[in-house]
Design a protein around this motif. Structure first.
Motif, short mmCIF file in Angstrom:
data_model
loop_
_atom_site.label_atom_id
_atom_site.label_comp_id
_atom_site.label_asym_id
_atom_site.label_seq_id
_atom_site.Cartn_x
_atom_site.Cartn_y
_atom_site.Cartn_z
N VAL A 110 1.00 -1.19 -0.09
CA VAL A 110 0.15 0.09 0.00
C VAL A 110 0.92 1.26 -0.02
CG1 VAL A 110 -1.77 1.21 1.26
CG2 VAL A 110 -1.90 -1.17 1.16
N PRO A 129 -5.39 0.33 -3.79
CA PRO A 129 -4.72 -0.88 -4.44
C PRO A 129 -5.78 -1.77 -4.95
CG PRO A 129 -4.82 -1.25 -2.15
CD PRO A 129 -5.63 0.00 -2.16
N HIS A 182 -18.09 -4.23 -9.26
CA HIS A 182 -18.51 -4.95 -7.76
C HIS A 182 -20.15 -5.00 -7.71
CE1 HIS A 182 -14.60 -4.18 -5.95
NE2 HIS A 182 -14.67 -3.32 -6.83
C1 86X Z 1 -7.24 -8.54 -4.25
C2 86X Z 1 -9.44 -8.60 -5.46
C3 86X Z 1 -10.43 -8.04 -6.34
C4 86X Z 1 -11.54 -6.00 -7.15
C5 86X Z 1 -10.38 -8.47 -7.69
O1 86X Z 1 -9.38 -9.10 -8.23
C6 86X Z 1 -11.15 -7.68 -8.90
C7 86X Z 1 -11.39 -6.30 -8.62
N1 86X Z 1 -10.85 -6.56 -6.27
C8 86X Z 1 -8.18 -7.92 -5.44
N2 86X Z 1 -6.07 -7.44 -3.85
C9 86X Z 1 -6.46 -7.08 -2.88
O2 86X Z 1 -7.57 -7.05 -2.24
C10 86X Z 1 -5.28 -6.20 -2.54
C11 86X Z 1 -5.55 -5.24 -1.37
C12 86X Z 1 -4.35 -4.31 -0.84
CL1 86X Z 1 -4.43 -3.61 0.26
C13 86X Z 1 -3.14 -4.52 -1.76
F1 86X Z 1 -2.38 -3.51 -1.51
C14 86X Z 1 -3.01 -5.22 -2.72
C15 86X Z 1 -4.15 -5.94 -3.17
N3 86X Z 1 -3.86 -6.94 -4.30
C16 86X Z 1 -4.85 -7.41 -4.64
#
Ligand code: 86X
Length: 506
Positions: A110, A129, A182
């Motif tokens: 992040v 992110p 979403h």
């Molecule tokens: C996962 C999941 C999801 C919405 C998708 O693949 C489709 C669109 N999101 C994303 N993911 C994270 O949740 C994530 C969270 C943080 Cl805080 C980060 F730094 C990196 C991340 N990378 C992937």
């Protein structure tokens, strides 16, 4: 001293000019794939490197492709009644932490804004992110009753993930463009159905537009989105490196986020219920996969459906020929093609030779080149040259439009077929651990019978750790070959439950 200094700088300048005018790639795709890839991205004018590692400038040649994919996908999701929105780029620590269970692993990636001007900010602000935590508090507010469902929102935006592993243009960059959808439903059935509908659109982006074969399937428990219920993906394969690459994902989140963010609704019976959610995304990574799969030692090879220039027309004047007439013929050829709906351009620059222009537009991957010289003019024909296989043909002017249409559609098809053939040649069906290791060392896309146990996948990862990275599951394909009774897992020797693709991956 002064003389030798001047000599050196003259020599340096001469060398520089020579370098500037030299065309062609330094690296070969089969020999130095990584260097070849970066060189193609830059020389093909898709990417310019930037002074922040992992950040790249997306040049017009890239953005035109992105916009084509965007136009297709945006129109398709609108047919599904998905609406576009835009949520802020910034998120407070408080809100980001709301789903700390799954954020935990991602925390090092992040990026934070901690200052405005010279003064420290009272509360640091994170750059998204991904937008779950940004959006879902408002889903909780906006969804009250069953009449508010389904809620289907999408945004086209940039996201930032401050990765520390080796950055690669399009494939792994610290900022990238994507769409993130979403959605929230009253029932699991509706959610399940949408997951597959979106996945089919992702398949079409790869197969119909980028001419890249992909495998549709389900991710293992270890490889799925940790915050979700199950993850489906389209998986592509890069034969040169023997690596799989996740092309796009469509998740069913189940009710995990509904619980965390209290996204509840009153159902038709007047009872309180939790929504079922999905999220899905594809990114500019798609373009990187296209460069890797189709590019060759002359540069980019663009599929006609996404190329911003499908046909480049190049005049080939001779000293004693009527240059003006040749230029006119070029202009009118482009005119005819554009009026017929093709994306055609002419290169009339007088400071480059035809040969230089051929290499230039080959480097940029334009699917079809048309050359017009005095002989063509006299014969009322044009010379066409295909980028993918170098095939040359003379086409009479009167059938130009029909023939170009046919040739471009053949190129699109044969790029896909060639890519599919190359991938198929890499698929190795195995049954034992020894066969698995041999196939892995041979850069294969491995299809293996598996017991589907998380500990076994972890064990395979541990046992294959090395300088090239560990092997993992890519997906369990929806299209399952027959699994004969009594088939054992290649890794654990327990009864196999399914066929799963394994390999190293990006
Ligand atoms: C996962 C999941 C999801 C919405 C998708 O693949 C489709 C669109 N999101 C994303 N993911 C994270 O949740 C994530 C969270 C943080 Cl805080 C980060 F730094 C990196 C991340 N990378 C992937």
């Amino acid at each position: 001293m002064a003389t030798s200094n001047t000599d050196t700088s003259n020599a340096a300048r001469k060398k520089e000019v020579k370098k500037e005018t030299r065309l062609g790639l330094t690296y070969k795709k089969d020999k130095d794939f990584g260097e070849w890839y970066s060189e193609v991205c830059v020389a093909g004018e898709m990417i310019e490197y930037y002074d922040i590692s992992g950040c790249y400038i997306l040049r017009p040649w890239t953005m035109a492709i992105w916009e084509t994919l965007q136009a297709f996908f945006d129109a398709e999701i609108k047919k599904m009644n998905v609406k576009n929105v835009y949520f802020p780029l910034f998120v407070t620590e408080n809100v980001l932490q709301k789903e700390k269970d799954h954020i935990e692993g991602f925390a090092p990636e992040v990026a934070w804004v901690t200052k405005s001007g010279q003064s420290e900010m009272e509360i640091p602000i994170a750059i998204r992110p991904t937008s779950e935590t940004v959006m879902y508090p408002y889903y909780s507010k906006w969804i009250r009753g069953h009449r508010d469902l389904p809620l289907k929102l999408n945004q086209w935006c940039n996201v930032v993930r401050w990765e520390f592993s080796h950055p690669t243009p399009f494939i792994r960059s610290r900022e990238f463009l994507w769409q993130e959808g979403h959605t929230a439903f009253a029932t699991q059935d509706e959610a399940d159905q949408e997951v597959l509908e979106i996945l089919e659109l992702y398949r079409r982006i790869y197969e119909e537009f980028l001419a890249i074969p992909v495998i549709k399937g389900k991710k293992s428990e270890l490889e799925k989105f940790a915050g979700g219920f199950y993850t489906t993906s389209v998986e592509a394969f890069i034969p040169n490196t023997g690596r799989g690459i996740q092309g796009a994902t469509s998740h069913c989140l189940g009710q995990n986020f509904a619980k965390m963010f209290e996204i509840n609704f009153e159902n038709e019976k007047g009872e309180k219920a939790m929504v079922w959610q999905n999220s899905w995304a594809y990114s500019t990574r798609t373009i990187g996969v296209m460069v890797m799969v189709h590019g060759d030692d002359k540069g980019l090879v663009l599929p006609p459906k996404v190329a911003s220039v499908q046909v480049i027309v190049i005049p080939v004047p001779y000293k004693d020929a009527d240059t003006q007439a040749i230029f006119d013929a070029c202009r009118s050829t482009v005119d005819t093609l554009c009026k017929a709906g093709f994306r055609a351009e002419v290169d009339l620059r007088d400071n480059y030779s035809p040969g230089w222009k051929y290499s230039h537009w080959e480097m940029k991957g334009v699917p079809l080149r048309i050359e017009i010289g005095p002989k063509d003019l006299a014969n009322k024909q044009v010379r066409v040259v295909c980028r993918d296989n170098g095939a040359k043909m003379d086409i009479p002017m009167h059938s130009l439009v029909e023939q170009v249409k046919e040739i471009l559609s053949n190129i699109q098809e044969s790029l896909f077929n060639a890519a599919k053939q190359k991938r198929e040649a890499c698929v190795k069906v195995i049954n034992t651990w020894d066969e698995f290791i041999a196939a892995l060392n041979n850069k294969k896309l491995i299809l293996a019978p598996w017991c589907d146990e998380e500990d076994v996948e972890k064990d395979v990862k541990a046992r294959t750790k090395g300088e090239h990275g560990a092997a993992k599951t890519l997906c369990t394909p929806f299209d399952q070959p027959r699994l004969p009774e009594g088939t054992l897992c290649f890794a654990s020797g327990k009864p196999a439950k399914k066929w799963t693709y394994w390999g190293r991956s990006y």
